[in-house]
Design an enzyme around this catalytic site. Structure first.
Site, PDB file in Angstrom:
ATOM      1  N   ASP A 117      21.603 -13.967 -12.765  1.00 37.46           N
ATOM      2  CA  ASP A 117      22.503 -14.944 -13.239  1.00 37.46           C
ATOM      3  C   ASP A 117      22.043 -15.384 -14.260  1.00 37.46           C
ATOM      4  OD1 ASP A 117      24.518 -16.055 -13.259  1.00 37.46           O
ATOM      5  OD2 ASP A 117      24.281 -18.175 -12.390  1.00 37.46           O
ATOM      6  N   HIS A 124      25.660 -26.344 -22.115  1.00 38.95           N
ATOM      7  CA  HIS A 124      25.850 -26.744 -20.651  1.00 38.95           C
ATOM      8  C   HIS A 124      24.542 -26.783 -20.467  1.00 38.95           C
ATOM      9  CE1 HIS A 124      25.461 -26.117 -16.315  1.00 38.95           C
ATOM     10  NE2 HIS A 124      24.862 -24.986 -16.324  1.00 38.95           N
ATOM     11  N   GLU A 191      30.959 -22.285 -11.059  1.00 41.28           N
ATOM     12  CA  GLU A 191      30.233 -22.871 -12.311  1.00 41.28           C
ATOM     13  C   GLU A 191      31.136 -21.463 -13.039  1.00 41.28           C
ATOM     14  OE1 GLU A 191      26.297 -21.564 -12.729  1.00 41.28           O
ATOM     15  OE2 GLU A 191      25.586 -24.055 -12.339  1.00 41.28           O
ATOM     16  N   GLU A 193      32.193 -18.740 -15.267  1.00 38.67           N
ATOM     17  CA  GLU A 193      30.986 -17.438 -15.706  1.00 38.67           C
ATOM     18  C   GLU A 193      31.537 -16.322 -16.035  1.00 38.67           C
ATOM     19  OE1 GLU A 193      27.185 -16.865 -14.403  1.00 38.67           O
ATOM     20  OE2 GLU A 193      27.140 -18.601 -13.381  1.00 38.67           O
ATOM     21  N   ASP A 225      30.455 -18.970  -9.732  1.00 41.17           N
ATOM     22  CA  ASP A 225      28.691 -18.996  -9.068  1.00 41.17           C
ATOM     23  C   ASP A 225      28.841 -20.155  -8.314  1.00 41.17           C
ATOM     24  OD1 ASP A 225      25.887 -18.994  -8.856  1.00 41.17           O
ATOM     25  OD2 ASP A 225      25.458 -19.852 -10.516  1.00 41.17           O
ATOM     26  N   ARG A 229      25.463 -28.190  -5.548  1.00 37.74           N
ATOM     27  CA  ARG A 229      24.457 -28.965  -6.206  1.00 37.74           C
ATOM     28  C   ARG A 229      22.921 -30.468  -5.450  1.00 37.74           C
ATOM     29  NH1 ARG A 229      24.589 -26.586 -11.053  1.00 37.74           N
ATOM     30  NH2 ARG A 229      26.321 -26.705 -11.872  1.00 37.74           N
ATOM     31  N   GLN A 232      20.343 -27.368  -4.357  1.00 35.96           N
ATOM     32  CA  GLN A 232      19.416 -27.278  -5.339  1.00 35.96           C
ATOM     33  C   GLN A 232      18.746 -27.877  -6.261  1.00 35.96           C
ATOM     34  OE1 GLN A 232      22.583 -26.205  -8.846  1.00 35.96           O
ATOM     35  NE2 GLN A 232      20.576 -25.082  -9.747  1.00 35.96           N
ATOM     36  N   LYS A 245      22.429 -21.296  -4.489  1.00 34.50           N
ATOM     37  CA  LYS A 245      23.509 -20.665  -5.284  1.00 34.50           C
ATOM     38  C   LYS A 245      23.808 -19.394  -4.293  1.00 34.50           C
ATOM     39  CE  LYS A 245      23.104 -21.886  -9.452  1.00 34.50           C
ATOM     40  NZ  LYS A 245      23.643 -22.434 -10.427  1.00 34.50           N
ATOM     41  N   THR A 249      29.094 -15.687  -4.267  1.00 35.71           N
ATOM     42  CA  THR A 249      29.798 -15.562  -5.950  1.00 35.71           C
ATOM     43  C   THR A 249      30.593 -14.636  -5.390  1.00 35.71           C
ATOM     44  OG1 THR A 249      26.990 -15.302  -6.208  1.00 35.71           O
ATOM     45  CG2 THR A 249      29.268 -14.860  -7.991  1.00 35.71           C
ATOM     46  N   THR A 338      27.101 -20.195 -16.718  1.00 29.78           N
ATOM     47  CA  THR A 338      28.003 -21.605 -16.782  1.00 29.78           C
ATOM     48  C   THR A 338      28.727 -21.053 -18.333  1.00 29.78           C
ATOM     49  OG1 THR A 338      27.127 -23.076 -15.641  1.00 29.78           O
ATOM     50  CG2 THR A 338      28.405 -23.458 -16.673  1.00 29.78           C
ATOM     51  N   GLU A 352      29.199 -31.063 -15.088  1.00 29.32           N
ATOM     52  CA  GLU A 352      29.410 -31.822 -16.434  1.00 29.32           C
ATOM     53  C   GLU A 352      30.620 -32.789 -16.078  1.00 29.32           C
ATOM     54  OE1 GLU A 352      28.412 -28.184 -19.237  1.00 29.32           O
ATOM     55  OE2 GLU A 352      28.631 -27.452 -17.348  1.00 29.32           O
TER      56      GLU A 352
END
Length: 404
Positions: A117, A124, A191, A193, A225, A229, A232, A245, A249, A338, A352
């Site tokens: 990824d 982003h 995310e 993608e 994805d 958070r 992470q 992560k 997915t 992202t 975001e």
């Protein structure tokens, strides 16, 4: 409506023909299918019925054989499929081999080999930098304009659209907490993608140049994805994403061949830094794609990220991914990172969209900073096609279920 009679302008008309794998109603057998409108053609059965030499690639329980067959075969099979669903002489033979999309079971269309990824959207990356490094002289890290940043993920947790996503558990520690705690993530995110699917492998020790992109990459799909958070944030220093992560997915059940997206090719944003030769795409065919993505939470659209704004292209990502001699395998999947545009309405993650939870989203069913159990996230997209017709990308959806 009969499958041959797709309305003019349908984004899944004969100009598109994405590939998937399905089981017919009442059967557990899997076979390659091609989508036309709101129907699925049993491509292997059609090949057999018409005496096609491509039956050995299409009468399969996955796309793996077709992926490995290479660019010439990809183009030949696509031409044959187009004729099968458009030439009136084939109608009597082919029409009984269609199934209503609503009645079939869709599966992960290929065996995922390796998963990588990337982090290729400047919008982003700058948003993340402003949130987490507000005092830094530049919101981008020093290497960002020189190479496509990425990480290796977990191929075994790539799931097809429609698969529930179990809320992950892990360690988390807020800045003010004296010690980490363990439990379900409370900052579960998405995310938006685009994923690229590798067909032809490469030799260990031999990098793939920019010009080799279309010889190795079969097609693309939407990709979510999922990201914890809080997990992470605590784990990522110094080696980057790991458990935050790797739990899931999601990818679309439909892989759109690159040949269906020729009209959507665009130049990427202007480069602001001189690139090393292996990444310098000056003089190469346009490496960007004009994909219009939509992100919905519980049926409510919250964002529309434009893929055309991505700074690093899929060809550059492939070149960088192999420049050290790493080899490709059939079924390798790599995500764009992202997708975020320059405006608030174009941000591709809740991180975001809510500015790290500071500004909750107002949804019809209540406010959201991050995802709650029961929330359903759906990514959809389209691209410009021939003669002004849109090319639809298969959606990817997932529902959050509680941690066990």
């Amino acid at each position: 409506m009969p499958p041959f009679d797709v309305p003019e302008g349908d984004p899944f008309g004969p100009h598109n023909l994405p590939y998937g794998v399905f089981s017919p109603p009442g059967s557990s057998e899997r076979t390659v299918g091609v989508r036309l409108g709101d129907h699925v053609l049993d491509a292997g059965a059609a090949a057999h019925a018409l005496g096609s030499p491509y039956a050995s690639l299409l009468a399969r329980p996955s796309l793996d054989a077709l992926l490995a067959a290479g660019r010439t075969a990809w183009s030949d099979v696509r031409r044959a499929l187009t004729a099968w669903v458009t030439v009136p002489a084939h109608r009597e033979t082919v029409e009984p081999l269609f199934h209503p999309l609503s009645e079939v079971t869709l599966h992960l269309p290929f065996a995922v080999a390796d998963y990588v990824d990337f982090y290729a959207s400047e919008n982003h990356a700058r948003n993340v930098g402003r949130m987490f490094r507000p005092d830094a002289p530049d919101s981008l890290t020093p290497n960002w304009k020189h190479l496509p940043i990425g990480y290796h993920g977990r191929s075994g947790t790539v799931v097809v659209s429609g698969t529930d996503v179990v809320r992950p558990s892990g360690q988390r520690k807020a800045p003010a907490d004296p010690a980490p705690v363990f439990g379900p993530s409370v900052r579960l995110d998405i995310e938006a993608e685009v994923g690229f699917v590798v067909g032809v492998p490469s030799e260990l020790g031999r990098p793939v140049p920019l010009g080799g992109f279309r010889d190795h990459v079969f097609g693309l799909c939407l990709l979510n994805d999922w990201s914890a958070r809080d997990v992470q944030a605590w784990e990522y220093v110094p080696l980057g994403p790991f458990l935050g992560k790797s739990f899931a997915t999601s990818v679309s059940a439909w892989i759109t061949p690159l040949d269906a997206l020729d009209e959507a090719r665009v130049a990427p944003p202007e480069r602001t830094h001189e690139l090393l030769p292996y990444l310098d795409d000056t003089g190469e065919e346009p490496g960007g794609y004009d994909l219009r993505i939509s992100v919905a939470v519980n049926g409510h659209v919250v964002s529309e990220p434009p893929f055309s704004t991505m700074y690093w292209t899929a060809a550059q990502q492939l070149a960088h991914m192999t420049v050290n001699g790493a080899s490709l395998r059939t079924g390798d999947l790599y995500g764009s990172g992202t997708v975020s545009g320059p405006t608030e309405r174009e941000r591709g993650s809740l991180l975001e969209l809510t500015w790290n939870g500071r500004d909750p989203l107002e949804l019809p069913d209540g406010k959201r900073t991050f995802l709650e159990d029961g929330d359903v996230v759906t990514l959809s997209a389209w691209a410009p096609g021939p003669d002004g017709v849109r090319v639809g990308l298969g959606e990817v959806t997932g529902r959050v279920v509680p941690a066990p």
